[in-house]
Each structure stands twice: as structure tokens, then as C-alpha cells.
Design an enzyme around this catalytic site. Structure first.
Site, mmCIF file in Angstrom:
data_model
loop_
_atom_site.group_PDB
_atom_site.id
_atom_site.type_symbol
_atom_site.label_atom_id
_atom_site.label_comp_id
_atom_site.label_asym_id
_atom_site.label_seq_id
_atom_site.Cartn_x
_atom_site.Cartn_y
_atom_site.Cartn_z
ATOM 1 N N TYR A 166 46.274 9.276 30.146
ATOM 2 C CA TYR A 166 46.840 10.438 29.384
ATOM 3 C C TYR A 166 48.355 10.419 29.574
ATOM 4 C CZ TYR A 166 46.191 12.511 34.453
ATOM 5 O OH TYR A 166 46.398 12.674 35.795
ATOM 6 N N HIS A 201 45.541 13.287 39.152
ATOM 7 C CA HIS A 201 45.227 14.858 39.665
ATOM 8 C C HIS A 201 44.343 14.729 40.994
ATOM 9 C CE1 HIS A 201 43.893 18.958 39.597
ATOM 10 N NE2 HIS A 201 42.591 18.325 39.518
ATOM 11 N N ARG A 248 53.834 14.721 40.271
ATOM 12 C CA ARG A 248 52.741 13.956 40.864
ATOM 13 C C ARG A 248 52.460 12.659 40.427
ATOM 14 N NH1 ARG A 248 47.988 13.637 37.880
ATOM 15 N NH2 ARG A 248 48.070 15.752 36.850
#
Lengths: 348, 338
Positions: free
Chosen positions: A260, A251, A247
Site C-alpha cells: 500500500y 501496521h 510509522r
């Protein structure tokens, strides 16, 4: 040194393997439309039309390649919430589908039964047992259809996925478990999400074959899913396919991947962009020229804009639907509430 | 409904002396026979015939495709039912004991109850979830629970709780034929009670309660095994000249607000009796409905006699936890003396 070493799609050149050029161009076209529509959707969220959106940027090959293998007359797909390109490939009414991201109706405004693409569902493990039930029902009636269950690496930790796979293995149900491992379950990387390092490896324990496939290679995905469907259709039972992909975006439009994961990882995967890879292979094989790509990309933009305009302009459902869709045979209490709501609505 | 006129044929006599467990078995036999889209499945329902033998003989008669054992996984069982329903089947899953419905709550609440709504009516969900329910058999932990308020609270579900063999038969046939999901709660403490059962279909629509004993001085409202207990109370009270009406709610969603109001209009007093804990139990809903629909008829506040706000206790304590005859009689006295 990155803290996270992603499980990589191999990134080799796409092996067209003698697939019909028309099908290959079709894969490219659907991926291009999905990419364009995804971009429009992100823009709609920035403009405040969508309260939130979950981008599939980077996962086009996994979604389009798998969905293109389905028989749209026979099979049934059970998505979660990031399967926009599957919906697109299956011919779902995309204004109706995108209405779920505009929060006009939870499951979307399309007809899941007619389009054979289940309703959008945010409980990520929830629809997977449904696929097994649907598949078992198909076999009990002697039909030839197969179910495909879409889920991600994060969902693979959910109990329902394990219950569903075990059921499918025990029953020999014609179902394909298709995991898009996009490396990140929101902010949690694979190694902190998946014990054993591989989702496909779990298949053995459920009595079915499991395989990983380069999820950024639409042709490889198509081949793998076609094989699994053929196996299921001929009575061979379920399979698990883990498509290794990525991805590229966050998210959802609400999180910041910079918190992150590092930019070098994203660069690595951008270098394996599924659309660029298929384009290079098509050009190399002489199946398409730059005129085709220009034309297709323009058509993709145009179609995406049409869907964008459609979903932006779509009216909210009538409030009465809130009451009339709960039951086939409504309760008297609900009828009373609807009457009271209606009277209030008329007064205001 | 007319095509069902002959459905009693296979059961022989239209009236039989049956236990509730046998009556449910006959109901399953009937719906399996009359509709080929019905499927019975769950843990141990096939070869064993269910831990309570409710599904005894069904697999032998209808085959392993229509009556089958599943792996032990409650969420998977209900998820399977949802997918089967989406493919045109009419599933009748069993969860073996009520406490084990909790692992399936996501599939029951987020999936089964909502799929029709989520799909704007496109996906049918004619599922009847059979759930051996309530306490009274001094079973181990998780084998006796009262989940009715949990499920009655969920939009999209209907909830039935029969109290006797005849209703168990009729309500189950009705639930299976209904096009909406029904949680069918079987009072396991009453499984072995034998009564004459007319193997006929229900003439009452879903959601209609029944006065099982008419009376003048107060209404006892109950469901499941507590109906029997209330009838015992009524008999004892009659010895003292107190004439109690007993109303069997039968449907916990929808609740028969009109039936409650009509009864209270006659008796002017109500005591709700249930096994579940007091706080936010269904007694609160029943009490509130009575006040909304029959406030002017009430001569006293609605009383509740319930389990306590504790987990279903271990076997030796269960008789003290469940509403006792004495506790119910005391509540009757409170309402009469108000």
C-alpha cells in the site's frame, strides 16, 4: 509520482530552546531504549514468542516527548495499543506491559492504576472517553491531575473520539487529546481517512485549541504537551495536539506495507528519524558527546534484552484468574463453573 | 451495612405510598446522600429531572457537580462513567431509552464490563447503568426494547429488573453499593404504579428471586412489567381453581437457579413469560436452568410465552406483540394437560 503525499513533520533541526540538558539526555535515553525494545519485540514475534506485535518505530519522539511532560504522581495516560514508549517513559513495569503482546493477559500484566498508565486497549476510540471521565472526576474532587488520551489518525474517525472531545469541551475537562498521526491507518492514507486534511483543525468545533507539532521532534512535542497540560491544570480546559510522525514499519507484524505504500516515502521519513535528529541537536549544543551516546545505546540494548528475557520467561497466569477477575463479587454460576473447571484440571 | 440504619431519615416515614418512578428517585436520593462518590448524570437528568422525572429534584438538592446533564451521546456517557470509576467515583449514568443503549454497546460490553478483568482487578467499575426498559407504553421506535438477554450474556455485567416500587428502591440501592457494574432495567410501563414502599435496604443478596404469589399447580416465571401481568393471570386462573405460583426473577444476571428449582419442586410445572423475542431470549436460559436443576421434578416441558421474533412493533400492534393474558393462560393449560 507517489499517490500519497504525506503530511510532513517540518524536519527542521531540533530547537533545544534552553531545555535542561539532563532532561534532553533523558528524552534521548528513553527513545533509545524504546527503539531497542521495539527491535527485540519484532524479533520475538519472528521467533514465535509473540503472536503479533505493533511496532512504534519512528514514533519515539511523539511518545517519549509527550509522556515526559506528564507528572507521574498526578496525571493519567490512556493508551490504545502502540504506546510502548509512553509506558516506558512513565516507568511502567515493561515485562508486564510486553506481556500483552505475548497475549498472556489482554490488558497486560502491570498494574494500570498504580502506574497511571491505562490498560492496553485494541478498540482504538474506546479509551478516549475514559480520559474525559477520569479528568472530570479529577476536577470534581479538586485534584490537579490531567488525563492524556493517545490515539491515532485512524482512530480519529471513530465516533467515540468526537463524543469525547465534545464532552471535554462542554465540561472544560483537564484532558489532552494527543493524536499521533503516523500517516497510515493500517493501509489507508490520511487523505482517505481524515476529511479536512487535519485532525488538529477539528478542535475549534469542540471549543478547544488545536495544534500540529513536528512529531519527530521530541523537544517540540514535549513543549507542546507541557503547554497543554499547564493550560488544563490551571483550569483552561482541554486541548488537541496532532503530532505529525510516521510509522516506519508495518501496521503490525501481520501486514506488508509494500502493498500500500512506496519505498521512497519510507526513505523520506527515515531521513527525519527522531532519534538521529535529537542526537544531532545534542551534539551540536555540546550537551552530549559520543561517549554518552555509545554508553546510552549500550545500556538501551542491555535493558531491552533484559525485558525481552523477562517477558519470554514470564509464566502464563494461573487459570483460576480467568474466573476470579471477572467480578469483585463473583456470581454463583461463575463459582460453579470454576469448581467444574478445577475438577477437570485435576483429572487431566 | 450498619451505617445505613439511619439512612431512611431524610425520607421521613420509612413506609410511603410511592410510584416506582418516585421509589427510584428516593433510592437515588439515598445513595447520593450516603456516599459522596456517587454521581448521577445523563441526558436531561438535571434541570428537567429526566424525561420520566425519575431524577426530579436531585440536582436542586445535590448540586450540579453531582447531578448533571451531559451532551446527547450515549457512548460518551458510558465512556465518561468508565473513566470516572477509574478515578474512584461511583457513577450512576442514565441512558434515556433502551433503544439508545445500542450506540453505547461498545462502551458497555467492551469497556465497562471488561475493565476490571482487563486490569486484573486493579480498576474498580462500580457503575449502575439506569436503563428505562421494555415496552407497553406504545412509544415510538427505539423507545421500547427488551435488551436483557444481550446484557445478561455479557461476562462482567450484572442485570437487575425490578417489577414493583419496593423492589425498585431496594434493588437500586443494592446495585449502586455493589462493586461490579449493574445494568438496572426499569420497566417504564410500571413507572406510575403506586404501592406502599418500605424504604429499607434489601436483606436478600444480589441474585435472589422472590415468590410474589405462592401456588401449587404451576410456576409463572417473569420479570419487569410481566410480573404484574402474570399476577393478573394467576387471579383469573384461581377463579377456575388453578393455583399458580408467580416467581419474580428480579435479577437477570445472576439468575436464581436455586429459587427456580425450589419453586418447580413445589409446582412441577413452569411457564416463562417475557417481552423480548423468543429466539435466544432469556426464557431459553431460564428453561434450561430449570431442566438442569429440577429435571426430576418436572411433570411437563417448560413453556415459553414471549414477544415474537419481530422488532418491537408500532404502538397499535404492541398489545398483540406483548404476551397477553390469553396467551399465558393457554400456555398454562398446555402444561397442565401435558
Amino acid at each position: 509520482m507517489p499517490t500519497h503525499e504525506p503530511a510532513a513533520a517540518d524536519g527542521a533541526a531540533v530547537d533545544l530552546g534552553g531545555a535542561p540538558p539532563e532532561r534532553l539526555r533523558g528524552l534521548y535515553r528513553d527513545m533509545a531504549v524504546a527503539r531497542a525494545l521495539d527491535g527485540e519485540a519484532v524479533a520475538l514475534q519472528r521467533q514465535g514468542v509473540f503472536p503479533a506485535y505493533v511496532s512504534l518505530h519512528g514514533q519515539e519522539a511523539a511518545q517519549v516527548g509527550s509522556a515526559a511532560a506528564l507528572d507521574r504522581e498526578l496525571d493519567f495516560a490512556f493508551p490504545t495499543y502502540r504506546e510502548m514508549a509512553v509506558a516506558l517513559t512513565m516507568g511502567v513495569d515493561m515485562v508486564g506491559y510486553m506481556a500483552s503482546h505475548r497475549a498472556l493477559w489482554h490488558g497486560g500484566l502491570y498494574d494500570p492504576m498504580a502506574s497511571r498508565f491505562g490498560p492496553v486497549n485494541a478498540v482504538v476510540g474506546g479509551p478516549v472517553p475514559h480520559a474525559v471521565g477520569w479528568a472530570l472526576g479529577e476536577r470534581l474532587r479538586g485534584g490537579r491531575g490531567c488525563a492524556i488520551a493517545y490515539f491515532g489518525d485512524g482512530a480519529s474517525s471513530e465516533g467515540d473520539i468526537h463524543e469525547a472531545m465534545n464532552f471535554a469541551g462542554v465540561f472544560g475537562a483537564p484532558v489532552v487529546f494527543f493524536c499521533q498521526n503516523n500517516q497510515w491507518a493500517l493501509s489507508v492514507p490520511n487523505e482517505a481517512q481524515v476529511a479536512g486534511g487535519s485532525i488538529a483543525a477539528r478542535a475549534t468545533g469542540y471549543g478547544m485549541p488545536g495544534a500540529t507539532v513536528d512529531g519527530n521532534d521530541a523537544v517540540a512535542v514535549h513543549r507542546a504537551v507541557s503547554g497543554a497540560l499547564e493550560r488544563a491544570r490551571s483550569g483552561g480546559g482541554p486541548s488537541l495536539i496532532e503530532a505529525l510522525t510516521y510509522r516506519i514499519g508495518p501496521h503490525s507484524t501481520s501486514d506488508d506495507p509494500g502493498r500500500y505504500r512506496g519505498p521512497e516515502e519510507e526513505r523520506y521519513w527515515r531521513g527525519r528519524d527522531p532519534i538521529a535528529r535529537l542526537r544531532a541537536a545534542l551534539e551540536e549544543a555540546g550537551h552530549a558527546d559520543s561517549a554518552f551516546f555509545d554508553e546510552t545505546d549500550a545500556l538501551a540494548r542491555e535493558r531491552a534484552a533484559r525485558i525481552r528475557d523477562g517477558v519470554s520467561a514470564a509464566p502464563a497466569p494461573d487459570g483460576a484468574e480467568m474466573f476470579t477477575r471477572v467480578y469483585r463479587e463473583p456470581t454463583e454460576a461463575l463459582r460453579r463453573q470454576q469448581r467444574a473447571w478445577h475438577e477437570e484440571a485435576e483429572l487431566s | 451495612m450498619t451505617e445505613l440504619a439511619t439512612a431512611g431519615e431524610h425520607t421521613g416515614s420509612p413506609t410511603a405510598e410511592l410510584s416506582m418512578q418516585q421509589a427510584i428517585n428516593r433510592a437515588l436520593e439515598r445513595v447520593l446522600e450516603e456516599d459522596r462518590s456517587t454521581l448521577v448524570f445523563g441526558e436531561d437528568v438535571g434541570r428537567l429531572g429526566g424525561v420520566f422525572r425519575v431524577t426530579d429534584g436531585l440536582q436542586r438538592r445535590f448540586g450540579e457537580k453531582r447531578v448533571f446533564d451531559t451532551p446527547l451521546a450515549e457512548s460518551g456517557i458510558i465512556g465518561l462513567a468508565v473513566g470516572l470509576a477509574m478515578n474512584g467515583w461511583r457513577p450512576i449514568p442514565e441512558l434515556q431509552f433502551d433503544g439508545f443503549a445500542y450506540p453505547a454497546v461498545d462502551q458497555i460490553v467492551n469497556q465497562m464490563a471488561r475493565m476490571h478483568y482487563r486490569t486484573r482487578g486493579a480498576a474498580p467499575m462500580p457503575i449502575t447503568l439506569r436503563l428505562p426498559s421494555f415496552g407497553g407504553i406504545q412509544a415510538p421506535e427505539h423507545h421500547g426494547e427488551s435488551l436483557e438477554s444481550l446484557f445478561a450474556h455479557v461476562p462482567g455485567l450484572k442485570v437487575a429488573a425490578p417489577s414493583n416500587p419496593a423492589d425498585a428502591y431496594r434493588l437500586l440501592v443494592q446495585s449502586v453499593r455493589a462493586d461490579d457494574p449493574v445494568v438496572y432495567m426499569e420497566p417504564k410501563a410500571r413507572y406510575w404504579e403506586r404501592r406502599p414502599v418500605e424504604l429499607t435496604e434489601s436483606t436478600d443478596p444480589i441474585g435472589v428471586s422472590r415468590v410474589v404469589r405462592p401456588g401449587r399447580h404451576a410456576t409463572l416465571v417473569a420479570w419487569g412489567a410481566m410480573v404484574h401481568r402474570c399476577l393478573q393471570v394467576a387471579e383469573l386462573a384461581a377463579e377456575d381453581g388453578v393455583d399458580l405460583e408467580v416467581l419474580d426473577l428480579r435479577w437477570l444476571k445472576p439468575i436464581d437457579a436455586d429459587g427456580l428449582a425450589e419453586s418447580v419442586a413445589r409446582t412441577r410445572r413452569a411457564v416463562v413469560v417475557h417481552e423480548a423475542p423468543l429466539t435466544a431470549g432469556l426464557g431459553a436460559e431460564v428453561s434450561s436452568l430449570i431442566q438442569e436443576h429440577a429435571f426430576r421434578d418436572l411433570a411437563a416441558p417448560v413453556q415459553r410465552v414471549t414477544g415474537f421474533d419481530v422488532p418491537y412493533p408500532a404502538g397499535p400492534l404492541e398489545p398483540q406483540y406483548l404476551p397477553t393474558i390469553d396467551r399465558i393462560l393457554m400456555a398454562v393449560q398446555r402444561t397442565l394437560e401435558f
